[in-house]
Scaffold this motif. Structure first.
Motif, short mmCIF file in Angstrom:
data_model
loop_
_atom_site.label_atom_id
_atom_site.label_comp_id
_atom_site.label_asym_id
_atom_site.label_seq_id
_atom_site.Cartn_x
_atom_site.Cartn_y
_atom_site.Cartn_z
N MET A 187 0.83 -1.20 0.00
CA MET A 187 0.00 0.00 0.00
C MET A 187 0.86 1.25 0.00
O MET A 187 1.97 1.25 0.52
CB MET A 187 -0.88 0.05 1.26
N SER A 188 0.31 2.32 -0.57
CA SER A 188 0.99 3.61 -0.47
C SER A 188 0.74 4.17 0.93
O SER A 188 -0.10 3.66 1.67
CB SER A 188 0.46 4.57 -1.53
N ALA A 189 1.46 5.23 1.27
CA ALA A 189 1.31 5.84 2.59
C ALA A 189 -0.12 6.34 2.80
O ALA A 189 -0.69 6.19 3.88
CB ALA A 189 2.31 6.96 2.77
N ASP A 190 -0.71 6.93 1.75
CA ASP A 190 -2.08 7.44 1.86
C ASP A 190 -3.09 6.31 2.05
O ASP A 190 -4.02 6.42 2.84
CB ASP A 190 -2.46 8.26 0.62
N GLU A 191 -2.88 5.21 1.34
CA GLU A 191 -3.77 4.06 1.48
C GLU A 191 -3.68 3.48 2.89
O GLU A 191 -4.70 3.11 3.48
CB GLU A 191 -3.41 2.97 0.46
N ARG A 192 -2.46 3.42 3.43
CA ARG A 192 -2.29 2.90 4.79
C ARG A 192 -2.99 3.80 5.80
O ARG A 192 -3.65 3.31 6.72
CB ARG A 192 -0.80 2.79 5.14
N ASN A 193 -2.84 5.11 5.64
CA ASN A 193 -3.50 6.03 6.57
C ASN A 193 -5.02 5.90 6.49
O ASN A 193 -5.71 5.93 7.51
CB ASN A 193 -3.08 7.48 6.29
N VAL A 252 4.73 -1.02 10.22
CA VAL A 252 5.25 -0.80 8.86
C VAL A 252 5.53 0.68 8.64
O VAL A 252 6.55 1.05 8.06
CB VAL A 252 4.27 -1.35 7.80
N GLN A 253 4.66 1.56 9.15
CA GLN A 253 4.89 2.99 9.01
C GLN A 253 6.17 3.42 9.72
O GLN A 253 6.95 4.20 9.19
CB GLN A 253 3.70 3.78 9.56
N LYS A 254 6.39 2.91 10.93
CA LYS A 254 7.60 3.25 11.67
C LYS A 254 8.86 2.75 10.94
O LYS A 254 9.87 3.43 10.90
CB LYS A 254 7.57 2.66 13.09
N GLU A 255 8.77 1.55 10.38
CA GLU A 255 9.90 1.00 9.64
C GLU A 255 10.26 1.87 8.46
O GLU A 255 11.42 2.10 8.17
CB GLU A 255 9.60 -0.42 9.17
N GLU A 256 9.24 2.38 7.75
CA GLU A 256 9.50 3.20 6.58
C GLU A 256 10.02 4.59 6.98
O GLU A 256 10.76 5.20 6.22
CB GLU A 256 8.24 3.31 5.72
N GLU A 257 9.62 5.08 8.14
CA GLU A 257 10.15 6.36 8.60
C GLU A 257 11.63 6.27 8.89
O GLU A 257 12.37 7.23 8.68
CB GLU A 257 9.42 6.81 9.88
N GLU A 258 12.08 5.12 9.36
CA GLU A 258 13.47 4.94 9.72
C GLU A 258 14.38 4.84 8.49
O GLU A 258 15.57 5.07 8.58
CB GLU A 258 13.65 3.69 10.57
N LEU A 259 13.81 4.49 7.34
CA LEU A 259 14.63 4.34 6.12
C LEU A 259 15.03 5.66 5.54
O LEU A 259 14.56 6.68 5.71
CB LEU A 259 13.86 3.53 5.07
#
Length: 66
Positions: free
Chosen positions: A11-17, A59-66
């Protein structure tokens, strides 16, 4: 319906939100039914919603760390 981590990652970030908002609304609804003394249609729904929320946030936190 439980979400798989692979589905969440696609999913994209918007879809996840958006999905996170939907699940939180459903969780609030189920908790409201339970609080009023009603029997939930699906007894495992609250746990399932909480698990899905945790997966999305992870998953959101993991992507923020990248």
């Amino acid at each position: 319906m439980t979400l798989k981590v692979s589905e969440i990652r696609k999913m994209s970030a918007d879809e996840r939100n958006q999905k996170l908002k939907e699940i939180r609304n459903e969780l609030m609804h189920e908790r409201g039914i339970s609080a009023m003394g009603g029997a939930p249609a699906n007894p495992g729904a609250i746990r399932s919603f909480r698990t899905d929320i945790a997966r999305i946030l992870t998953v959101q936190k993991e992507e923020e760390e990248l």
